[in-house]
Scaffold this active site. Sequence first.
Site, PDB file in Angstrom:
ATOM      1  N   LYS A 197      24.237  52.858  22.388  1.00 13.83           N
ATOM      2  CA  LYS A 197      23.408  51.795  21.832  1.00 13.83           C
ATOM      3  C   LYS A 197      24.074  51.266  20.571  1.00 13.83           C
ATOM      4  CE  LYS A 197      18.478  51.275  20.520  1.00 13.83           C
ATOM      5  NZ  LYS A 197      17.201  52.051  20.458  1.00 13.83           N
TER       6      LYS A 197
ATOM      7  N   SER B 230      13.533  50.018  22.749  1.00 18.87           N
ATOM      8  CA  SER B 230      14.639  49.175  22.306  1.00 18.87           C
ATOM      9  C   SER B 230      16.002  49.620  22.841  1.00 18.87           C
ATOM     10  CB  SER B 230      14.688  49.150  20.773  1.00 18.87           C
ATOM     11  OG  SER B 230      15.023  50.433  20.254  1.00 18.87           O
TER      12      SER B 230
ATOM     13  N   SER C 205      11.361  54.203  22.276  1.00 22.35           N
ATOM     14  CA  SER C 205      12.530  53.383  22.589  1.00 22.35           C
ATOM     15  C   SER C 205      13.518  54.019  23.560  1.00 22.35           C
ATOM     16  CB  SER C 205      13.260  52.988  21.298  1.00 22.35           C
ATOM     17  OG  SER C 205      12.493  52.047  20.584  1.00 22.35           O
TER      18      SER C 205
END
Length: 468
Positions: A181, A253, A277
């Site tokens: 990420k 996310s 997330s």
Amino acid sequence: MKKLIFTAVICLSALVVHGQQDSVFQTMKLFGLDFTQEEVDSLRGGLEENLSDFRKIRTQSLPNELPYSLVFVPPVNSDHIPSEQLEVDFQLPGQVEMPAKMEELAFYSVAELSVLLRTRKVTSLELTLMYLNRLKRFGDTLQCVVTLTEQLALDQASRADKEIAAGIYRGPLHGIPYGVKDLLAVKGYKTTWGAMPYKDQEINYTATVVEKLEAAGAVLVAKLTLGALAWGDVWYGGVTKNPWNLEQGSSGSSAGPASAVAAGLVPFAIGSETWGSIVSPSNRCGIMGLRPTFGRVSKYGAMALSWSMDKLGPMCRDATDLALVFEAIRGSDGKDLEVLKDYPFNYEYDVYKLKNLRVGYLKGLFESSEYNRSNDSIALALLQDQGVKLIEKELPSEIPTSALGFILSAEAAAAFDELTRSNQDDELTRQIVNAWPNVFRTARFIPAVEYIQANRLRYLLVQQFNEM
């Protein structure tokens, strides 16, 4: 407890300085306070001093990477935590055969790929080139890739092949490509946090998690998308897609890691979770996600959203793969002080012991969740079919759990205070009421006292949860 967010008093200070006594009383109503005229008159000097101090503090540049001086340590059930690290057998496959076409390996598990690499039926360079090709072909469609770390990947893959050929084997992640990420710093590459104000940002060091994976021999092929500043699946380049339904976002996310893993663009990825997330995009895209206990994995080199809530964890297509990756990234590094102790990780792969497990679940929340009810119900049914005993539980009723949510808002607003005060938050793609710019501004009105009280209740909640 954590950071003090000096907010409500600022508003009162400004009003008193300008002699707007009526406005002071109106502001007190906003915060549910009830002071007399005499009490307001007596606090005026203190408010003026506070405002002066706030202005001095604001002249200091506080980078996101600067940690808070206090450490959040949730109470744990020490009696239930193993003290001895036992020898771990992940029971990897004995033999794995190569498929007819190389690209079929895109959906093999990490465990299967590790056997093929160890037995030299495939090279890390071959795997890396295959995954890089898939990232280039499908990354734009899924909007899941920020940056390809191609040269780094090729160098790491070549090194892995040389080591394996020489009999130097680092373990099951040796030669395995992966993605992270894009809130994890990697020296020499941009770290955009998915947000327009930071799209050209470079951080001159590498996150601990990435360093640990490199030490395990893994090969970093891509930095993957996240919802801007770790919210949702909307980033400055678009909306990350669910590979199973391109009309649908991948949730967030950790949007890019979930999408890329589900689509076979990487065997595994590292995501982060502050409040759902990892769990939510894993659910949406049909993969496996592990949100480790706070303090198990170092956050050093990761964008700070909430110092007392952020967690890093693996996202894979196979539950055993989660264990393999977690084993490589867990533990202290001397940099993230909230990783206080290297507790053992004793992994036992024994399906017959499932029948001895007691799994608790929060019945009320499972039943009230429209968003995930279908998948959650399937998961509970599967556990029951395997003989697991499900135990119905509820959160302590005397603690207003949902009311503690502003802890995250306060910490996030502090992490991005300069973004708010400089009005650069206007550059973020999402500008609706339920998005970071408005949440950051609203959080400016969270009194420091209420933030501390909420954290004290939080400590009590964890204690009661442990007892349960």
